[in-house]
Scaffold this motif. Structure first.
Motif, PDB file in Angstrom:
ATOM      1  N   ASP A 161       0.921  -1.399   0.092  1.00  0.00           N
ATOM      2  CA  ASP A 161       0.035   0.082  -0.131  1.00  0.00           C
ATOM      3  C   ASP A 161       0.870   1.190  -0.026  1.00  0.00           C
TER       4      ASP A 161
ATOM      5  N   LEU B  31       1.838   6.794   0.135  1.00  0.00           N
ATOM      6  CA  LEU B  31       0.843   5.896  -0.300  1.00  0.00           C
ATOM      7  C   LEU B  31       0.715   6.297  -1.739  1.00  0.00           C
TER       8      LEU B  31
ATOM      9  N   ASP C 225      -6.671   5.028  -0.621  1.00  0.00           N
ATOM     10  CA  ASP C 225      -6.058   5.410   0.742  1.00  0.00           C
ATOM     11  C   ASP C 225      -5.611   6.979   0.727  1.00  0.00           C
TER      12      ASP C 225
ATOM     13  N   ARG D 152      -7.057   9.653   3.782  1.00  0.00           N
ATOM     14  CA  ARG D 152      -6.278  10.331   4.482  1.00  0.00           C
ATOM     15  C   ARG D 152      -6.370  11.932   4.417  1.00  0.00           C
TER      16      ARG D 152
END
Length: 240
Positions: A55, A106, A111, A115
């Motif tokens: 990831d 990332l 993702d 965030r």
């Protein structure tokens, strides 16, 4: 002549039997062993499974230097670097976590968006006010991460292969007073740090936090967070 003909017939039969055996063996080998296409497909599936578990990106030293992520290329100090611009952390363990995020950014859009949504929500409205109050409490926590590790490593007896006695209990310490004082001091710092950290959910208790990632780190367990509900009561036991 008759004997010669019989010998030729036997030879032909042997050759025919050998060819049949070789053909059967070849067929069996093809049936038992996967083809090159099957091997390639299996390898591609394994590579895809491994990629699904990754990831983040891995930045090498040259990339970090060219992008001036941790230090500038002029004086090799943090001044003017990306790290210096965004590092506003209040705790040592928070600083290490932010540095790890910079070194391993990332790359999946979901993702990154998750965030980013958490940060956007945290710096706006009532959450921004709660954040300013929480930063004051976090500044008093100290290095909880390392204190926890240190206290755990210097813990008392636990089950082991040697009659359940920890090696620290068998060691002969010539500076017992100093060693014990340091252990007690670390444990006291840890308790005070945890008590300061336990105040964080109180600042966000009356606010509806939408981001699941943000809710996990600022709320109690009954509200979808990670803070134990009775953390203050458990800490009060050590201070009474």
């Amino acid at each position: 002549c008759i004997a010669s003909k019989q010998m030729r017939d036997e030879c032909d039969m042997d050759i025919s039997s050998d060819n049949k055996i070789k053909k059967d063996a070849s067929t069996d080998s093809h049936d038992n062993f996967p083809s090159s296409q099957q091997v390639s497909a299996a390898q591609n599936e394994d590579d895809a499974a491994i990629e699904d578990q990754i990831d983040h990106l891995a930045l090498d030293g040259i990339t970090l230097c060219n992008l001036e992520v941790l230090a500038n290329s002029h004086s090799n100090t943090t001044s003017g670097s990306l790290w210096a611009k965004i590092n506003n952390t209040k705790t040592p363990h928070g600083s290490r976590l932010l540095r790890a995020w910079l070194l391993r950014p990332l790359f999946r859009k979901t993702d990154i968006d998750r965030r980013g949504d958490a940060v956007e929500e945290l710096i706006s409205g009532k959450l921004a006010v709660a954040l300013s109050e929480a930063r004051g409490a976090l500044s008093k926590c100290g290095d909880i991460e390392r204190l926890l590790s240190r206290v755990h490593s210097m813990g008392g007896n636990f089950n082991s292969s040697d009659n359940g006695i920890h090696p620290n209990e068998r060691a002969v310490l010539y500076e017992t007073a100093t060693y014990t004082r340091r252990k007690v001091g670390d444990f006291s710092k840890l308790l005070n740090g945890l008590r300061s950290a336990a105040q964080v959910p109180d600042f966000f208790s009356d606010i509806n936090v939408k981001s699941g990632m943000l809710r996990k780190i600022v709320c109690r367990k009954e509200n979808g967070g990670c803070f134990p509900s009775n953390l203050n009561q458990q800490l009060d036991w050590f201070f009474d």
